[in-house]
Scaffold this motif. Structure first.
Motif, PDB file in Angstrom:
ATOM      1  N   ALA A  98     -31.312  34.472  18.807  1.00  7.58           N
ATOM      2  CA  ALA A  98     -32.582  34.080  18.198  1.00  7.58           C
ATOM      3  C   ALA A  98     -33.672  33.810  19.226  1.00  7.58           C
ATOM      4  O   ALA A  98     -34.813  33.518  18.854  1.00  7.58           O
ATOM      5  CB  ALA A  98     -32.371  32.847  17.325  1.00  7.58           C
ATOM      6  N   GLY A  99     -33.351  33.915  20.523  1.00  8.05           N
ATOM      7  CA  GLY A  99     -34.349  33.644  21.544  1.00  8.05           C
ATOM      8  C   GLY A  99     -34.941  32.261  21.349  1.00  8.05           C
ATOM      9  O   GLY A  99     -34.245  31.308  20.987  1.00  8.05           O
ATOM     10  N   ALA A 100     -36.241  32.143  21.524  1.00  8.73           N
ATOM     11  CA  ALA A 100     -36.915  30.850  21.440  1.00  8.73           C
ATOM     12  C   ALA A 100     -36.836  30.224  20.051  1.00  8.73           C
ATOM     13  O   ALA A 100     -36.929  29.003  19.925  1.00  8.73           O
ATOM     14  CB  ALA A 100     -38.375  31.001  21.861  1.00  8.73           C
ATOM     15  N   TYR A 101     -36.626  31.030  19.009  1.00  4.35           N
ATOM     16  CA  TYR A 101     -36.497  30.454  17.666  1.00  4.35           C
ATOM     17  C   TYR A 101     -35.258  29.578  17.544  1.00  4.35           C
ATOM     18  O   TYR A 101     -35.177  28.746  16.642  1.00  4.35           O
ATOM     19  CB  TYR A 101     -36.496  31.534  16.594  1.00  4.35           C
ATOM     20  N   THR A 102     -34.326  29.724  18.452  1.00  3.36           N
ATOM     21  CA  THR A 102     -33.168  28.832  18.502  1.00  3.36           C
ATOM     22  C   THR A 102     -33.616  27.388  18.546  1.00  3.36           C
ATOM     23  O   THR A 102     -33.006  26.509  17.931  1.00  3.36           O
ATOM     24  CB  THR A 102     -32.332  29.131  19.765  1.00  3.36           C
ATOM     25  N   HIS A 103     -34.689  27.128  19.279  1.00  4.05           N
ATOM     26  CA  HIS A 103     -35.130  25.775  19.585  1.00  4.05           C
ATOM     27  C   HIS A 103     -36.246  25.275  18.682  1.00  4.05           C
ATOM     28  O   HIS A 103     -36.655  24.121  18.804  1.00  4.05           O
ATOM     29  CB  HIS A 103     -35.598  25.714  21.045  1.00  4.05           C
ATOM     30  N   THR A 104     -36.730  26.133  17.767  1.00  2.94           N
ATOM     31  CA  THR A 104     -37.916  25.755  17.007  1.00  2.94           C
ATOM     32  C   THR A 104     -37.837  25.993  15.504  1.00  2.94           C
ATOM     33  O   THR A 104     -38.622  25.416  14.770  1.00  2.94           O
ATOM     34  CB  THR A 104     -39.149  26.534  17.506  1.00  2.94           C
ATOM     35  N   SER A 105     -36.933  26.841  15.038  1.00  8.52           N
ATOM     36  CA  SER A 105     -37.046  27.337  13.667  1.00  8.52           C
ATOM     37  C   SER A 105     -36.084  26.678  12.679  1.00  8.52           C
ATOM     38  O   SER A 105     -34.912  27.049  12.588  1.00  8.52           O
ATOM     39  CB  SER A 105     -36.852  28.853  13.627  1.00  8.52           C
ATOM     40  N   VAL A 106     -36.628  25.770  11.895  1.00  9.81           N
ATOM     41  CA  VAL A 106     -35.878  25.196  10.789  1.00  9.81           C
ATOM     42  C   VAL A 106     -35.684  26.262   9.707  1.00  9.81           C
ATOM     43  O   VAL A 106     -34.635  26.318   9.050  1.00  9.81           O
ATOM     44  CB  VAL A 106     -36.587  23.942  10.232  1.00  9.81           C
ATOM     45  N   ALA A 107     -36.662  27.143   9.532  1.00 14.54           N
ATOM     46  CA  ALA A 107     -36.546  28.226   8.547  1.00 14.54           C
ATOM     47  C   ALA A 107     -35.352  29.126   8.871  1.00 14.54           C
ATOM     48  O   ALA A 107     -34.594  29.509   7.976  1.00 14.54           O
ATOM     49  CB  ALA A 107     -37.835  29.041   8.498  1.00 14.54           C
ATOM     50  N   LEU A 108     -35.172  29.446  10.136  1.00 15.81           N
ATOM     51  CA  LEU A 108     -34.026  30.262  10.541  1.00 15.81           C
ATOM     52  C   LEU A 108     -32.722  29.500  10.296  1.00 15.81           C
ATOM     53  O   LEU A 108     -31.751  30.053   9.768  1.00 15.81           O
ATOM     54  CB  LEU A 108     -34.157  30.663  12.007  1.00 15.81           C
ATOM     55  N   HIS A 109     -32.695  28.230  10.654  1.00 16.08           N
ATOM     56  CA  HIS A 109     -31.528  27.388  10.398  1.00 16.08           C
ATOM     57  C   HIS A 109     -31.153  27.421   8.914  1.00 16.08           C
ATOM     58  O   HIS A 109     -29.983  27.619   8.559  1.00 16.08           O
ATOM     59  CB  HIS A 109     -31.801  25.949  10.835  1.00 16.08           C
ATOM     60  N   ASP A 110     -32.138  27.236   8.041  1.00 17.76           N
ATOM     61  CA  ASP A 110     -31.873  27.216   6.609  1.00 17.76           C
ATOM     62  C   ASP A 110     -31.341  28.556   6.116  1.00 17.76           C
ATOM     63  O   ASP A 110     -30.419  28.596   5.291  1.00 17.76           O
ATOM     64  CB  ASP A 110     -33.134  26.828   5.840  1.00 17.76           C
ATOM     65  N   ALA A 111     -31.890  29.668   6.617  1.00 16.65           N
ATOM     66  CA  ALA A 111     -31.400  30.997   6.228  1.00 16.65           C
ATOM     67  C   ALA A 111     -29.956  31.183   6.678  1.00 16.65           C
ATOM     68  O   ALA A 111     -29.126  31.730   5.936  1.00 16.65           O
ATOM     69  CB  ALA A 111     -32.292  32.088   6.818  1.00 16.65           C
ATOM     70  N   LEU A 112     -29.643  30.733   7.889  1.00 22.06           N
ATOM     71  CA  LEU A 112     -28.275  30.855   8.400  1.00 22.06           C
ATOM     72  C   LEU A 112     -27.304  30.000   7.593  1.00 22.06           C
ATOM     73  O   LEU A 112     -26.181  30.419   7.324  1.00 22.06           O
ATOM     74  CB  LEU A 112     -28.224  30.475   9.879  1.00 22.06           C
ATOM     75  N   ARG A 113     -27.730  28.813   7.192  1.00 16.61           N
ATOM     76  CA  ARG A 113     -26.868  27.924   6.399  1.00 16.61           C
ATOM     77  C   ARG A 113     -26.523  28.541   5.048  1.00 16.61           C
ATOM     78  O   ARG A 113     -25.490  28.218   4.469  1.00 16.61           O
ATOM     79  CB  ARG A 113     -27.534  26.561   6.195  1.00 16.61           C
ATOM     80  N   ALA A 114     -27.380  29.416   4.547  1.00 17.84           N
ATOM     81  CA  ALA A 114     -27.131  30.080   3.268  1.00 17.84           C
ATOM     82  C   ALA A 114     -26.162  31.257   3.399  1.00 17.84           C
ATOM     83  O   ALA A 114     -25.694  31.777   2.398  1.00 17.84           O
ATOM     84  CB  ALA A 114     -28.454  30.559   2.665  1.00 17.84           C
ATOM     85  N   CYS A 115     -25.844  31.647   4.621  1.00 18.73           N
ATOM     86  CA  CYS A 115     -24.966  32.798   4.853  1.00 18.73           C
ATOM     87  C   CYS A 115     -23.502  32.429   4.637  1.00 18.73           C
ATOM     88  O   CYS A 115     -23.073  31.334   4.979  1.00 18.73           O
ATOM     89  CB  CYS A 115     -25.128  33.328   6.284  1.00 18.73           C
ATOM     90  N   THR A 116     -22.772  33.398   4.120  1.00 16.53           N
ATOM     91  CA  THR A 116     -21.336  33.217   3.913  1.00 16.53           C
ATOM     92  C   THR A 116     -20.512  34.114   4.831  1.00 16.53           C
ATOM     93  O   THR A 116     -19.298  34.158   4.701  1.00 16.53           O
ATOM     94  CB  THR A 116     -20.973  33.511   2.446  1.00 16.53           C
ATOM     95  N   LEU A 117     -21.139  34.807   5.735  1.00 15.79           N
ATOM     96  CA  LEU A 117     -20.440  35.703   6.650  1.00 15.79           C
ATOM     97  C   LEU A 117     -20.309  35.043   8.023  1.00 15.79           C
ATOM     98  O   LEU A 117     -21.006  34.076   8.318  1.00 15.79           O
ATOM     99  CB  LEU A 117     -21.176  37.041   6.770  1.00 15.79           C
ATOM    100  N   PRO A 118     -19.410  35.546   8.880  1.00 17.57           N
ATOM    101  CA  PRO A 118     -19.299  35.001  10.241  1.00 17.57           C
ATOM    102  C   PRO A 118     -20.603  35.218  11.012  1.00 17.57           C
ATOM    103  O   PRO A 118     -21.187  36.302  10.971  1.00 17.57           O
ATOM    104  CB  PRO A 118     -18.164  35.813  10.865  1.00 17.57           C
ATOM    105  N   ILE A 119     -21.036  34.180  11.701  1.00 20.54           N
ATOM    106  CA  ILE A 119     -22.256  34.218  12.514  1.00 20.54           C
ATOM    107  C   ILE A 119     -21.876  33.846  13.937  1.00 20.54           C
ATOM    108  O   ILE A 119     -21.325  32.767  14.173  1.00 20.54           O
ATOM    109  CB  ILE A 119     -23.305  33.220  11.999  1.00 20.54           C
ATOM    110  N   ILE A 120     -22.178  34.739  14.873  1.00 24.57           N
ATOM    111  CA  ILE A 120     -21.901  34.467  16.281  1.00 24.57           C
ATOM    112  C   ILE A 120     -23.234  34.426  17.017  1.00 24.57           C
ATOM    113  O   ILE A 120     -23.956  35.420  17.087  1.00 24.57           O
ATOM    114  CB  ILE A 120     -20.960  35.518  16.887  1.00 24.57           C
ATOM    115  N   GLU A 121     -23.545  33.262  17.535  1.00 29.84           N
ATOM    116  CA  GLU A 121     -24.774  33.047  18.296  1.00 29.84           C
ATOM    117  C   GLU A 121     -24.533  33.498  19.741  1.00 29.84           C
ATOM    118  O   GLU A 121     -23.509  33.166  20.333  1.00 29.84           O
ATOM    119  CB  GLU A 121     -25.122  31.566  18.252  1.00 29.84           C
TER     120      GLU A 121
END
Length: 143
Positions: free
Chosen positions: A74-97
């Motif tokens: 996610a680059g810099a959005y790692t440190h700033t994006s609550v919107a990205l966090h919320d979208a990821l929390r809605a995912c049901t698939l494996p997520i590897i950062e």
């Protein structure tokens, strides 16, 4: 038919190879994409990059419907994006950062991570090899 593995890349990763190579290395994002596709063999890789937060959120939502796993730098959005966090929390698939550098060992503002709490795993500090470890893990997790 197996769903593709999405590899999503956030802001400024299009500058890899020229932006701070002492931190991020000399490989370009195209180099990483090409080597991942070779590594994947017959597995389909959907590899994308955007500088837009909204586009990245849309792609995460799409991945949840269309992908078998998600690899995310996610680059810099790692440190700033609550919107990205919320979208990821809605995912049901494996997520590897994935991070090329180790954000925990860098500037204080990089200590905040909105991605990790929603990720299955995090790989950081291994340069482009981190993408390859993530792909190995994604393939095993979705076999």
């Amino acid at each position: 038919m197996t769903k593709p593995i999405y590899v999503l890349n956030g802001p400024n990763l299009n500058l890899l190879g020229s932006r701070e190579p002492e931190i991020y290395g000399h490989e370009t994002l195209d180099d990483i994409r090409d080597s991942m596709r070779k590594q994947a063999g017959n597995r389909d890789i959907d590899f994308r990059q955007t500088n837009s937060e909204g586009q990245l959120v849309d792609w995460v939502q799409e991945a949840n419907r269309e992908a078998s796993a998600l690899i995310l730098n996610a680059g810099a959005y790692t440190h700033t994006s609550v919107a990205l966090h919320d979208a990821l929390r809605a995912c049901t698939l494996p997520i590897i950062e994935v991070h090329l550098s180790n954000p925990a060992a860098r500037e204080p503002f990089r200590q905040t991570n909105y991605v990790a709490p929603a990720a299955t795993a995090t790989i950081a500090g291994l340069g482009s090899r981190g993408y390859h470890f993530a792909l190995d893990a994604a393939i095993k997790m979705t076999a």
